[in-house]
Design a protein around this motif. Structure first.
Motif, PDB file in Angstrom:
ATOM      1  N   ARG A   1       0.858  -1.165   0.000  1.00 17.18           N
ATOM      2  CA  ARG A   1       0.000   0.000   0.000  1.00 17.18           C
ATOM      3  C   ARG A   1       0.904   1.227   0.000  1.00 17.18           C
ATOM      4  NH1 ARG A   1      -3.655   3.205   3.455  1.00 17.18           N
ATOM      5  NH2 ARG A   1      -2.601   2.532   5.353  1.00 17.18           N
ATOM      6  N   ILE A   2       0.797   2.051  -1.038  1.00 11.74           N
ATOM      7  CA  ILE A   2       1.663   3.211  -1.203  1.00 11.74           C
ATOM      8  C   ILE A   2       0.939   4.448  -0.699  1.00 11.74           C
ATOM      9  CG2 ILE A   2       3.163   4.469  -2.782  1.00 11.74           C
ATOM     10  CD1 ILE A   2       3.699   1.457  -2.579  1.00 11.74           C
ATOM     11  N   PHE A   3       1.627   5.226   0.141  1.00  8.35           N
ATOM     12  CA  PHE A   3       1.035   6.431   0.712  1.00  8.35           C
ATOM     13  C   PHE A   3       2.057   7.552   0.640  1.00  8.35           C
ATOM     14  CE2 PHE A   3       0.159   9.320   4.249  1.00  8.35           C
ATOM     15  CZ  PHE A   3      -1.211   9.553   4.104  1.00  8.35           C
ATOM     16  N   ASP A   4       1.790   8.548  -0.219  1.00 10.25           N
ATOM     17  CA  ASP A   4       2.652   9.724  -0.328  1.00 10.25           C
ATOM     18  C   ASP A   4       4.112   9.338  -0.585  1.00 10.25           C
ATOM     19  OD1 ASP A   4       3.221  12.417  -0.367  1.00 10.25           O
ATOM     20  OD2 ASP A   4       3.457  12.579   1.814  1.00 10.25           O
ATOM     21  N   GLY A   5       4.290   8.397  -1.516  1.00  8.12           N
ATOM     22  CA  GLY A   5       5.640   7.970  -1.869  1.00  8.12           C
ATOM     23  C   GLY A   5       6.292   7.037  -0.878  1.00  8.12           C
ATOM     24  N   MET A   6       5.514   6.553   0.118  1.00  8.68           N
ATOM     25  CA  MET A   6       6.053   5.654   1.134  1.00  8.68           C
ATOM     26  C   MET A   6       5.263   4.342   1.131  1.00  8.68           C
ATOM     27  SD  MET A   6       8.405   7.581   2.603  1.00  8.68           S
ATOM     28  CE  MET A   6       8.741   6.942   4.241  1.00  8.68           C
ATOM     29  N   VAL A   7       5.953   3.252   1.384  1.00  4.85           N
ATOM     30  CA  VAL A   7       5.298   1.952   1.533  1.00  4.85           C
ATOM     31  C   VAL A   7       4.770   1.872   2.960  1.00  4.85           C
ATOM     32  CG1 VAL A   7       5.571  -0.544   1.462  1.00  4.85           C
ATOM     33  CG2 VAL A   7       6.839   0.895  -0.137  1.00  4.85           C
ATOM     34  N   ASP A   8       3.479   1.677   3.091  1.00  7.53           N
ATOM     35  CA  ASP A   8       2.826   1.696   4.397  1.00  7.53           C
ATOM     36  C   ASP A   8       2.704   0.278   4.970  1.00  7.53           C
ATOM     37  OD1 ASP A   8       1.670   2.878   6.544  1.00  7.53           O
ATOM     38  OD2 ASP A   8      -0.111   3.611   5.508  1.00  7.53           O
ATOM     39  N   ASP A   9       2.406   0.208   6.261  1.00  2.99           N
ATOM     40  CA  ASP A   9       2.067  -1.046   6.944  1.00  2.99           C
ATOM     41  C   ASP A   9       3.223  -2.034   7.012  1.00  2.99           C
ATOM     42  OD1 ASP A   9      -0.553  -0.124   7.234  1.00  2.99           O
ATOM     43  OD2 ASP A   9      -1.153  -0.955   5.298  1.00  2.99           O
ATOM     44  N   VAL A  10       4.457  -1.567   6.975  1.00  2.00           N
ATOM     45  CA  VAL A  10       5.606  -2.466   7.072  1.00  2.00           C
ATOM     46  C   VAL A  10       5.765  -2.922   8.526  1.00  2.00           C
ATOM     47  CG1 VAL A  10       8.114  -2.663   6.815  1.00  2.00           C
ATOM     48  CG2 VAL A  10       6.774  -1.366   5.145  1.00  2.00           C
TER      49      VAL A  10
END
Length: 628
Positions: free
Chosen positions: A515-524
Motif C-alpha cells: 500500500r503506497i502512501f505519499d511515496g512511502m510503503v505503508d504497513d511495514v
C-alpha cells in the motif's frame, strides 16, 4: 495507516540472535543504584505470592531473613473446611448486591448453600471456577462482563479484583497476627501473582489491572508464569541418585534411604521439562540449569486447556446424557449447592482413581436429581438407567451412582490424549529431544491415572512427581519474588514489532502487494522481538530509529504481534494490533528530521515501550495497554 513512523533507509533489515529483556521487578542490586531506589527496595522485607487457580486458590509468604537462611522456609495459609485443613481453597466467591465480598472459598460454598436453602440468594452473586474465562475470551477487554452461577452479570474486573483484594487483606491480617509488634505497611511487601504461561497477553495484563485495582501498587507487583515458578521451586527438590544408591548397597551399616549422599539436586547442565497440570490449563516449559544456578529457557512455553476440569466436563456430559438436559438445567438453577457438592465428591474420586483399579466407583447422587428425573421422565432413575445405552456401566444403588472402573477411566481419555500427543510432538524436536526428565507439578499431576499414563508412554524418560506438587507453583512464586533474575533467559513465543513506512522502491516493492502512501510503503512490520529468539534478562535492548511525519509534533507507535517469525506487513493474516503509543515531541517536525529512538522491552508477561527523542533526549516509557 498514514500516521505510522517512517525510516529513511531503503530496507527493513533485522538482526536476529540474542535479544534482551528486563524483568518486571527492579534488580535487588542495581548496577547503578541511586539512594532512593536502594531505600525503596530495602523496605521490602516480605514477599507474598497469590496462586489464583481455576479450581483452587491460595497464598504463601516468606520474610527476607527467612529466605536468606533457608530458601524453602515458606509459610502457606491453611484454609479450614469440613474435614480438616488445606493449603488452598476452592476458587469461589460470594458477592453482595454492592458487588463486595461476603465470603471466599469453602465459606462461600457454604454461605451460598444456606442462602439458597433460605431462598435469599436473589440479591447475591456467586462465582465458581471462573478464571478460565480470561483464556477463552479472545475479545477480552477491561469492561468484559462475567456471568455468575445464575446468569447475572458483573464486570469481570470487579470479580477478579474483589478476590485479589480479599486475599491481600487476609494475608496482611494473617502476617500481622504472627507478632503484634510487627510494623507492616504496604511498602514492606512485594506481591507475586501467578498466571498460566500459555495465556495471551490480554489475559495476563487483565490480571495485573485487577491486582492494581485491588490495592497492590504497580511497582510492587510481579506476574510470575506458573511453570516458571514451579521450576524455581523444583531446583531445590532432592531426587534419588541411582548411581549413589547402587554404590551404597555395599554399605550394610546404614539403610540406603537414610544416606544423604543418595540424593542429588538439579545441578548445572541439567535439562528438564516442567509439566504443570492444573485444573484448567496444562503448561509446559523447558529449562537448563546454568553454571551460576539460574535457569535458561530452551523452548517457548506451550500447552492447552487440557487440565483436570476437562475430566469434570466429561463427567458432566456423561450425567447429562444419562439423566437428560432438562433435568440437569433445572438442578443447576433450583439446587446449585447440591450440584456443587456433587461435583466436589467427583473431584475426590477423580484424584483417588487408579488405572489398575477394577472396583466400581460410587458417588453419592443428590436427592434433587432423583426427584427431578422422575418428574421430567415419569419413571424412576433406576428404571431409566436400566434402559439407557450405558446400562451395565452406569447404575443406581440406593443413593449412589455406580460407575464401572472402565467408564471412569474413559473420562480421562480426552485430556490424556491432548497431553500425551503434545508431548510426543515436542519430544521429537530440537532441543527438547535431549531432555530426559519430566517434573510433574500442579493439582492434576497428583492423579495416579495421569502419572501412570505419562510414565507408561515415555519409559525412557524419568518422571518425577514431588510430594508437594500441588503447591510447587505457589512456593516457587515466593522464590521468584526474592530472586527475580533467577530466569536468566527466555525464548520469545511471538514476534513483536512496530508498523512503519519506508520509501517506495519500484525494484523491491510491488503495487499489488504494497500500500503506497505519499511515496512511502505503508504497513511495514518492523520486527523488534522475533519468535524463537533467545532473550537475555537484564541486558540492554538495541534501539531502532524512526522519523516523525512532516508537520506534526507527535509520533504514533502501532504495536503488533504475530506468531510468524518473519512478517513483512502488519496486514498479513495472523498479525494483531496490541495497542497504540503516542510520543509527544518538543517541536513541530517540518522536514521529517525529528528522530525517535525506540526499543520494545518484553518481560514474558508484559510489553514496555521506551521512546527517546534524539535531539532533546526526552524519554517516554509506557506499558502497552492490551485491553483497550
Amino acid at each position: 495507516m498514514g500516521n505510522c513512523l517512517s525510516r529513511q533507509d531503503q530496507g527493513t533489515d533485522h538482526t536476529t540472535g540474542e535479544l534482551a529483556l528486563t524483568t518486571i521487578v527492579p534488580d535487588p542490586t542495581p548496577t547503578v543504584p541511586n539512594t532512593q531506589q536502594q531505600k525503596d527496595h530495602n523496605d521490602r522485607f516480605l514477599v507474598v505470592a497469590i496462586d489464583f487457580g481455576t479450581t483452587y486458590t491460595g497464598y504463601a509468604f516468606s520474610f527476607r531473613h527467612e529466605y536468606a537462611r533457608d530458601r524453602l522456609k515458606i509459610s502457606t495459609n491453611m484454609w479450614t473446611h469440613n474435614v480438616g485443613l488445606s493449603e488452598k481453597a476452592p476458587t469461589a466467591v460470594l458477592l453482595n448486591k454492592n458487588q463486595q465480598v461476603v465470603s471466599f472459598g469453602y465459606e462461600a460454598l457454604r454461605d451460598y448453600a444456606e442462602l439458597t436453602e433460605a431462598k435469599k440468594q436473589a440479591t447475591f452473586f456467586f462465582f465458581h471456577r471462573f478464571k478460565m474465562n480470561l483464556y477463552t475470551d479472545e475479545r477480552l477487554r477491561a469492561n468484559t462482563m462475567l456471568a455468575d452461577i445464575r446468569g447475572k452479570h458483573v464486570p469481570a474486573i470487579v470479580v477478579f479484583s474483589a478476590v485479589i483484594r480479599y486475599l491481600r487483606e487476609h494475608a496482611i491480617d494473617r502476617i500481622r497476627g504472627i507478632d503484634n509488634q510487627l510494623c507492616l505497611d504496604g511498602k514492606h511487601v512485594h506481591w507475586v501473582l501467578t498466571v498460566p504461561a500459555i495465556w495471551h497477553d490480554k489475559a495476563k495484563q487483565f490480571m495485573r489491572k485487577a491486582a492494581e485495582q485491588a490495592g497492590i501498587e504497580a511497582d510492587r507487583l510481579t506476574l510470575a508464569l506458573e511453570p516458571e515458578a514451579a521450576s524455581l521451586y523444583c531446583r531445590y527438590v532432592p531426587v534419588y541418585d541411582s548411581n549413589a544408591i547402587s554404590r551404597s548397597c555395599e554399605d550394610l551399616t546404614q539403610p540406603v534411604a537414610d544416606r544423604s549422599d543418595n540424593f542429588n539436586y538439579f545441578g548445572p547442565g541439567t535439562s528438564y521439562m516442567i509439566l504443570d497440570l492444573g485444573g484448567g490449563t496444562v503448561d509446559l516449559t523447558f529449562h537448563t540449569v546454568r553454571q551460576d544456578g539460574t535457569l535458561q529457557e530452551l523452548h517457548p512455553p506451550s500447552g492447552g486447556y487440557w487440565g483436570g476440569t476437562l475430566v469434570d466436563s466429561e463427567f458432566s456430559n456423561l450425567i447429562i446424557s444419562a439423566l437428560g438436559e432438562a433435568v440437569m438445567m433445572r438442578a443447576h438453577v433450583e439446587y446449585p449447592e447440591e450440584m456443587i457438592e456433587f461435583m466436589s465428591e467427583f473431584e475426590v474420586k477423580k484424584r483417588m482413581f487408579k488405572c489398575s483399579q477394577t472396583v466400581a466407583v460410587q458417588i453419592k447422587i443428590p436427592a434433587c436429581l432423583v426427584d427431578l428425573y422422575s418428574d421430567v421422565h415419569g419413571i424412576s432413575l433406576a428404571e431409566g438407567l436400566a434402559q439407557h445405552e450405558l446400562k451395565g456401566k452406569l447404575s443406581l444403588k440406593r443413593d449412589k451412582l455406580v460407575l464401572t472402573a472402565e467408564l471412569v477411566e474413559s473420562l480421562f481419555a480426552p485430556s490424556l490424549s491432548h497431553i500425551v500427543g503434545h508431548l510426543i510432538q515436542l519430544l521429537h524436536s530440537e532441543p527438547i529431544n535431549r531432555i530426559d526428565t519430566i517434573l510433574l507439578v500442579g493439582g492434576y499431576s497428583e492423579s495416579p491415572v495421569v502419572k501412570d499414563n505419562i510414565s507408561r508412554m515415555f519409559p525412557h524418560i524419568r518422571v518425577i512427581n514431588p510430594p508437594d506438587a500441588s503447591s510447587a507453583i505457589l512456593k516457587g512464586a515466593v522464590l521468584f519474588g526474592h530472586e527475580p533474575y533467577a530466569i536468566a533467559s527466555r525464548v520469545c513465543r511471538n514476534t513483536y514489532g512496530i508498523a512503519m513506512q519506508i520509501p517506495y522502491n519500484p525494484e523491491k516493492h510491488s503495487n499489488e502487494t504494497c500500500r503506497i502512501f505519499d511515496g512511502m510503503v505503508d504497513d511495514v512490520f518492523d520486527v523488534h522481538l522475533r519468535a524463537g529468539d533467545t532473550a537475555a534478562v537484564g541486558a540492554k535492548v538495541a534501539e531502532r530509529d524512526y522519523f516523525i511525519r512532516e508537520g506534526t509534533i507527535y509520533g504514533v507507535l502501532d504495536i503488533y504481534v504475530t506468531s510468524n517469525r518473519s512478517p513483512e506487513f502488519v496486514t498479513e493474516a495472523g498479525c494483531t494490533k496490541l495497542g497504540t503509543v503516542t510520543i509527544q515531541t518538543e517541536n513541530e517536525n517540518k522536514d521529517r528530521s525529528t528522530k525517535i529512538a525506540v526499543r520494545l522491552v518484553y518481560h514474558g508477561t508484559e510489553l514496555d515501550v521506551e521512546a527517546r527523542e534524539v535531539a532533546s533526549g526526552k524519554i517516554t516509557k509506557i506499558t502497552v495497554d492490551f485491553l483497550g
